[in-house]
Design an enzyme around this catalytic site. Structure first.
Site, short mmCIF file in Angstrom:
data_model
loop_
_atom_site.label_atom_id
_atom_site.label_comp_id
_atom_site.label_asym_id
_atom_site.label_seq_id
_atom_site.Cartn_x
_atom_site.Cartn_y
_atom_site.Cartn_z
CG HIS A 22 -24.73 18.44 -5.62
ND1 HIS A 22 -25.52 19.42 -5.24
CD2 HIS A 22 -23.59 18.11 -4.80
CE1 HIS A 22 -24.75 19.79 -4.11
NE2 HIS A 22 -23.88 19.27 -4.03
CE LYS A 167 -19.26 24.47 1.72
NZ LYS A 167 -18.96 23.08 2.17
CE LYS A 169 -19.65 20.96 -2.49
NZ LYS A 169 -18.90 20.43 -1.59
CG ASP A 198 -15.94 22.44 -1.02
OD1 ASP A 198 -14.97 22.07 -0.98
OD2 ASP A 198 -16.91 21.60 -0.69
CD GLU A 224 -15.74 22.74 2.42
OE1 GLU A 224 -15.77 21.49 2.60
OE2 GLU A 224 -16.80 23.29 2.43
CG ASP A 249 -14.65 18.88 3.69
OD1 ASP A 249 -14.60 18.20 4.74
OD2 ASP A 249 -14.96 18.82 2.74
CE LYS A 273 -17.81 17.30 4.82
NZ LYS A 273 -17.36 17.15 3.58
CD GLU A 327 -21.98 21.87 2.68
OE1 GLU A 327 -22.30 21.42 1.72
OE2 GLU A 327 -20.92 22.11 3.29
#
Length: 373
Positions: A22, A167, A169, A198, A224, A249, A273, A327
């Protein structure tokens, strides 16, 4: 009748494999590491909590090892012998003696809520004021970096009716390459899905101004944290010029950060979060600040496992407005779980348990198998 007291806090570091690497701007995950807290009370009730961060110290100032050490060394002595049902008093006791450490705080607050919910026969969402929804729409992150693979993955998720918000990255390579990658995926998916990005603080203000314009032109719905978290004024300038909304974020590492960002008009959307605010109750304080300022809300994740994900879900389920959805896909990134019954994802949503506490039961055999010795 004597009130139940907190008898012990035990922590375990658990390493779980992921379905694929990831990739983020600052780190590539090959597995996910959770800190699991078991809080035992004198009435025989146990509450569980989770603290999870990304890439050791690559993302934030707490690591799994520091979270465990600080709970064992500093949090536990403050709480052992205290009333188990008075969550306000327990967290205030921590506030007076511990600075920062929001990830560790979140695990403790979650465990206290789980125990109290079991004690009263209520789900955590009801302890937090009551749910206004039974499910939360969940975005999926496309993070392979390969355009064709990401399109195929998105198409599969749409066919399964698991995700229709995606989303990407970006930020680890040249902005022009990332923009071309994102634009190709948006063209392929069209109006069937929302595409967001993001950047994980990877761009300068100058790069962000041009890149955000290009991303907005490509049909991206949300951008983001394009620039470093500490430059609030620059983020406000980028936000003012971007055709797509900017979401804060990493800039939010506490409830106080939420207030300062709202006061400065730094972003029209906030990522919530629990780990970065200090728990399910704490994250709702940030949400209320945002709501009062007219700022949109998005239920974020630290890629927690099932315990942290459901703790977040119980909190987010109480919010009257969650227009940017959530998310909370962390458990879906893992090949193994440490719960008897895993979270239910169906019809693009995560379903929120209705059983007491978080609605989770630990699988003792798997917990021991994946715990660090």
């Amino acid at each position: 009748m004597s009130l139940p007291l907190i008898e012990s806090l035990d922590t375990l570091i658990v390493d779980l494999p992921t379905i694929r690497p990831h990739k983020l701007a600052m780190h590539t995950m090959q597995q996910q590491t959770l800190v699991i807290l078991r809080l035992r009370c004198s009435d025989g009730i146990e509450g569980v909590g989770e603290a999870t961060t990304i890439g050791g110290l690559a993302y934030a100032g707490e690591s799994p090892e520091s979270i465990k050490t600080n709970i064992d060394t500093y949090f536990a002595p403050l709480l052992i012998g205290q009333p188990a049902g008075n969550i306000n008093a327990a967290m205030l006791r921590i506030d007076r003696s511990v600075r920062a450490n929001t990830f560790a705080r979140s695990a403790v607050e979650t465990a206290l809520l789980d125990a109290q919910g079991k004690r009263l026969g209520l789900p955590v969402a009801e302890l937090l004021g009551g749910r206004v929804r039974d499910g939360l729409e969940v975005a999926w992150t496309l993070a392979s970096g390969d355009t064709a693979k990401d399109i195929d993955e998105a198409e599969r998720m749409l066919d399964l009716r698991r995700h229709r918000v995606f989303k990407l990255k970006i930020g680890s390579r040249e902005a022009a390459l990332d923009i071309a990658h994102v634009a190709a995926i948006k063209r392929a998916l069209g109006d069937r899905a929302s595409v967001r990005v993001d950047v994980n603080q990877a761009w300068s203000e100058a790069v962000a101004i041009r890149a955000c314009q290009a991303l907005g032109d490509a049909g991206v719905d949300l951008i983001e944290q394009p620039i470093p978290r500490q430059d609030v004024l620059a983020q406000a300038r980028v936000s003012a010029r971007s055709p797509a909304p900017i979401m804060a974020d990493e800039a939010i590492e506490s409830v106080e950060d939420s207030f300062n960002l709202a006061r400065g008009g730094a972003a029209p959307v906030f990522a919530l979060k629990i780990a970065k605010n200090g728990g399910p109750r704490a994250v709702l304080r940030s949400a209320y600040i945002a709501e009062a300022a007219g700022i949109g809300l998005y239920g974020g994740t630290m890629l927690e496992g099932s315990i942290g994900t459901l703790a977040s879900a119980h909190a987010f389920a109480t919010l009257s407005k969650l227009e940017w959805h959530t998310e909370l896909f962390g458990p879906l990134l893992l090949t193994e779980d440490i719960l008897v019954d895993v979270p239910v994802y169906r019809d693009f949503e995560l379903k929120i348990p209705t059983t007491p506490g978080l609605g989770v039961t630990l699988d003792e055999e798997r917990l021991q198998r994946f715990s660090r010795r």
